[in-house]
Scaffold this motif. Structure first.
Motif, PDB file in Angstrom:
ATOM      1  N   GLY A  34       0.878  -1.298   0.099  1.00 31.16           N
ATOM      2  CA  GLY A  34      -0.114   0.276  -0.014  1.00 31.16           C
ATOM      3  C   GLY A  34       0.767   1.243  -0.034  1.00 31.16           C
ATOM      4  N   PHE A  35       0.454   2.151  -0.742  1.00 36.03           N
ATOM      5  CA  PHE A  35       0.963   3.541  -0.621  1.00 36.03           C
ATOM      6  C   PHE A  35       0.350   4.634  -0.124  1.00 36.03           C
ATOM      7  CE2 PHE A  35       2.269   0.991  -4.263  1.00 36.03           C
ATOM      8  CZ  PHE A  35       3.750   0.960  -4.233  1.00 36.03           C
ATOM      9  N   TYR A  41       0.034   8.629   8.273  1.00 38.16           N
ATOM     10  CA  TYR A  41      -0.395   8.198   7.135  1.00 38.16           C
ATOM     11  C   TYR A  41      -1.636   7.240   7.137  1.00 38.16           C
ATOM     12  CZ  TYR A  41       4.162   9.730   5.913  1.00 38.16           C
ATOM     13  OH  TYR A  41       5.378  10.513   5.841  1.00 38.16           O
ATOM     14  N   GLN A  88      -1.298   7.973   1.655  1.00 41.85           N
ATOM     15  CA  GLN A  88      -1.316   9.405   1.551  1.00 41.85           C
ATOM     16  C   GLN A  88      -1.171   9.866   2.952  1.00 41.85           C
ATOM     17  OE1 GLN A  88      -1.628  10.782  -1.541  1.00 41.85           O
ATOM     18  NE2 GLN A  88      -3.915  10.977  -2.119  1.00 41.85           N
ATOM     19  N   PRO A 127      -4.327   2.418   2.916  1.00 38.55           N
ATOM     20  CA  PRO A 127      -5.271   2.364   1.745  1.00 38.55           C
ATOM     21  C   PRO A 127      -6.406   1.313   1.924  1.00 38.55           C
ATOM     22  CG  PRO A 127      -3.042   1.899   0.895  1.00 38.55           C
ATOM     23  CD  PRO A 127      -3.106   2.112   2.321  1.00 38.55           C
ATOM     24  N   ARG A 128      -5.980   0.203   2.720  1.00 39.24           N
ATOM     25  CA  ARG A 128      -7.001  -0.805   2.803  1.00 39.24           C
ATOM     26  C   ARG A 128      -7.815  -0.675   3.898  1.00 39.24           C
ATOM     27  NH1 ARG A 128      -4.891  -6.849   1.329  1.00 39.24           N
ATOM     28  NH2 ARG A 128      -3.968  -6.984   3.537  1.00 39.24           N
ATOM     29  N   SER A 136       6.879   5.784  -2.394  1.00 40.68           N
ATOM     30  CA  SER A 136       7.387   5.503  -3.476  1.00 40.68           C
ATOM     31  C   SER A 136       9.151   6.049  -3.341  1.00 40.68           C
ATOM     32  CB  SER A 136       6.925   6.215  -4.781  1.00 40.68           C
ATOM     33  OG  SER A 136       6.640   7.728  -4.348  1.00 40.68           O
ATOM     34  N   PRO A 137       9.333   7.104  -2.702  1.00 43.30           N
ATOM     35  CA  PRO A 137      10.903   7.245  -2.518  1.00 43.30           C
ATOM     36  C   PRO A 137      11.602   6.084  -1.753  1.00 43.30           C
ATOM     37  CG  PRO A 137       9.581   9.273  -1.744  1.00 43.30           C
ATOM     38  CD  PRO A 137       8.618   8.054  -2.228  1.00 43.30           C
TER      39      PRO A 137
END
Lengths: 423, 314
Positions: free
Chosen positions: A282-283, A307, A285, A310-311, A333-334
């Motif tokens: 998961g990424f 954070y 937000q 997302p799930r 992503s970084p």
């Protein structure tokens, strides 16, 4: 130090002869059996004669070429080709806190030096392997003690190790390996299992058959490496050889640091060690600052943003981590990008040779504008050329490019060539 | 690697490395649309650099241009102060073309003439290239950032007390996906060195790369709504030294997008699959990795059954 030097009063000829004989004896002695390695280093190289004070009052070597070549050997040895590496690592660090760790041949003691360097190692490990996990086991009083579970938070490992320093009793390598194997048993198949032992003791005091423990490690595909502080021990060498790890002995504090940090980049991996798989991730937000939320990891009220998984929409306060509710890996992503440089390394620079065409030599390093050797009035040292973009670089930028930046500034300033890594 | 921790640097002397985008495509569009020509930008930059150098007599500045033809140093205040001892006649190397010949007085005119020269070269090549073949429209942002970091580290190797380094990126063109890895590498290197990257976006759109750069390194990101007033923005925000930033309220960006985009459809996703070998990101399950060719041996992975719930960390 130079008995062959001219005598001020002009001694008789036989005295000179005797001097020369003594001189020869001395030399033989220096080079021979009596001189220890560290003595030879001083006697032969006479490094203090090579120093010069620069404008800023710093000591600089007169000719640093040889020194720089020596230091470059390390990353020249690194393979430049693209090889498969174990990017997702589960590493158990076994720290020997037996009586031998209280020895004071490293100052102030082996234990203190190891603790300081392990801290450096842990930070570097998570910097280079953000997706990986680490746990610490201490060997003390004949038993192995789990200091931290496998997890991804550097600070908790460092505090746990610092809180439990104290040398006692014997070290048991077998207990350490068994506990490490138990810790590494439940990890997913795609993870690379590793054990790094920092060993001070010259003995291991085991309850059973250590060869059985080594065979079990081999069977579970655990790569075991040992960094020793004292002398080479047969059983450690066997362990490293059978499980595909490395065994190195530190001769000084600086050397120990280098040896430990060699374990920070992901090691080359074989396909059968860890079958490839797609991992669901998961990424999350980041919530804007100011919104109050309770994080799932510490159960704290936080105002500075969190954070959101997302799930399951649970809140976590730092990345990367595993969601504490639905146990999906949470990542930004970084973090993934941080590992990409292992996959696309910068090719090593070549040393520029004076014989090759000397026309139109750039006087300064392309990257940092420092003066380069090889031109009139230039600095000493080596001049390096990138094989891809043919720009010239100084020694320091070479180290920066290959050790921390992982970009060739020259290659980044020209259109991509077909052999370049994909973007 | 970790050359200087913060305490070893003085807190009022700064080193600023500016990367300045001179991509003719961007400036051309601006020249027509927003009435902000590259000449006006150069004039404003000169005032900014001069006022920055006046803040402290030991302040240093270096300017790197990033364009479609490569990156080059056009100004280096350290070289001009040290005088001719460090000045190598470098007529052969375009990047170091006599950086050190000027004195303190003529910064403005020298900067102007060098920027003009680089810009006119770039524009000339752009016009020449227009006739044959596809001209390169990408600015070498990653190259300029890499050079700036090498320059910062060179200054950090120098005599103590070292100046507080920071970087200012004046950028306009959209992100180039092929520079993603290199730009991220530069960003991580800056983060490790504790060098903040300030960003001033003069283009029409936000740059996700530079937003992340500013966020990760603790720099300031701003996208001026009126680029023609660039000087005002520069004097208000990036001119602040790092010490003063603790006491001032700097503009904060609304949010940074940390979501990944998948390699297969370039979609931005918040749940996806990652190859365990090469860490490529995909939005849907497949049998084989399209990046590294690894064949996935397991069935569709489920969250590990044996995964324990973690204890709350202290």
């Amino acid at each position: 130090m130079s008995p062959a030097g001219p005598h001020p009063q002009g001694p008789p000829a036989d005295a000179l002869l005797q001097d020369a004989e003594e001189d020869g004896d001395l030399e033989a002695e220096e080079a021979g059996r009596d001189a220890r390695a560290w003595e030879r280093e001083y006697a032969d190289e006479r490094s203090w004669e090579m120093l010069q004070e620069d404008d800023a009052g710093l000591l600089r070597a007169l000719d640093v070429t040889a020194q720089q070549r020596e230091r470059r050997r390390r990353h020249l040895a690194a393979p430049a080709a693209r090889i498969r590496r174990g990017m997702i690592r589960y590493l158990v660090l076994v720290v020997d806190l037996s009586r031998a760790a209280a020895e004071v041949d490293f100052h102030p003691s082996r234990m203190a030096v190891v603790a300081a360097l392990v801290e450096v190692f842990i930070r570097e490990f998570f910097d280079q392997n953000p997706l990986s996990h680490l746990g610490i086991i201490a060997l003390r009083a004949g038993v192995a003690q789990r200091l931290t579970e496998l997890s991804g938070s550097p600070q908790s490992h460092i505090t746990a190790l610092k809180a439990s320093l104290g040398a006692d009793g014997e070290a048991s390598l077998q207990n350490g390996l068994d506990l490490a194997r138990a810790a590494l048993a439940p990890i997913p198949a795609y993870g690379h299992r590793e054990v790094v032992v920092v060993s001070s003791a010259l003995t291991t005091c085991d309850p059973g058959d250590i060869h059985a423990a080594i065979a079990a490690c081999k069977k579970h595909r655990i790569r075991c490496s040992v960094v020793g502080l004292a002398a080479e021990v047969y059983i450690c060498a066997t362990l490293a050889r059978l499980t595909g790890g490395t065994y190195t002995i530190a001769t000084s504090e600086g050397h120990l640091r280098d040896l430990l940090l060699e374990h920070a980049p992901p090691p080359p991996a074989l396909q059968q060690d860890a079958p490839a798989s797609l991992i669901r991730m998961g990424f999350p937000q980041r919530q804007p600052d100011g919104a109050a939320s309770i994080c799932a990891c510490h159960a704290d009220l936080r105002l500075d943003g969190a954070y959101v998984c997302p799930r399951c929409k649970a809140r976590v306060c730092e990345l990367p981590t595993e969601c504490h509710v639905c146990s999906i890996t949470l990542m930004s992503s970084p973090h993934l990008a941080r590992s990409y440089h292992h996959l696309f390394p910068v090719p090593p620079y070549d040393e520029w040779q004076a014989s090759s065409s000397s026309a139109a030599l750039p006087a300064t390093c392309f990257a940092c504008q420092a003066g380069l050797p090889g031109v009139a009035g230039g600095a000493t040292g080596v001049r390096l050329v990138c094989p891809r973009c043919a720009r010239h670089f100084c020694f320091d930028c070479d180290a920066i490019v290959h050790e921390s930046l992982h970009n060739c500034p020259g290659c980044e300033c020209r259109p991509a060539a077909p052999d370049d890594p994909p973007g | 690697m970790a050359q200087g921790t913060v305490p070893s640097r003085t807190d009022d002397v700064s080193l600023m490395v500016i990367t300045l985008e001179i991509n003719p495509y961007i400036w051309d569009k601006h020249g027509m649309g927003a009435a902000f020509s590259i000449q006006a930008m150069v004039e404003q930059m000169i005032i900014f650099v001069n006022s920055y150098l006046l803040l402290h007599h030991q302040n240093q500045v270096a300017i790197i241009t990033a364009g479609t033809e490569g990156c080059a140093y056009i100004f280096d205040s350290a070289a001009s102060k040290q005088g001719p001892s460090n000045a190598q006649p470098a007529a052969t190397n375009g990047s170091a073309n006599g950086v050190s010949e000027e004195g303190e007085r003529g910064i403005g005119s020298i900067l102007a003439s060098r920027i003009q020269r680089v810009v006119s070269e770039a524009e000339q090549k752009w016009k020449d290239g227009g006739s044959g073949g596809e001209p390169n429209r990408t600015t070498y942002l990653s190259g300029a950032l890499s050079m700036a970091l090498c320059y910062v580290q060179r200054c950090l190797r120098g005599p103590k007390p070292q100046p507080q380094p920071r970087m200012l990126c004046i950028h306009g063109s959209p992100d180039a996906p092929q520079q993603y890895i290199a730009t991220m590498n530069a960003m991580f290197s800056a983060q490790k060195l504790q060098v903040p990257i300030d960003v001033c976006m003069i283009g029409g759109q936000d740059s996700a790369f530079l937003q992340q750069a500013a966020h990760l390194t603790g720099g300031l990101y701003q996208k001026p709504p009126r680029p023609e007033a660039l000087l005002q923005y520069l004097l208000m925000v990036p001119a602040m030294d790092l010490h003063s930033r603790q006491f001032l309220l700097a503009p904060r960006p609304a949010g940074v997008d940390f979501r990944a985009s998948c390699f297969c459809h370039k979609k931005t996703i918040d749940l996806g699959f990652v190859c365990s070998v090469c860490l490529s990101i995909f939005c849907q399950f497949s049998r084989e990795c399209s990046t590294c060719g690894a064949v996935y041996t397991m069935a569709r992975p489920t969250p590990a059954a044996g995964a324990k719930r973690k204890e709350p960390e202290a």
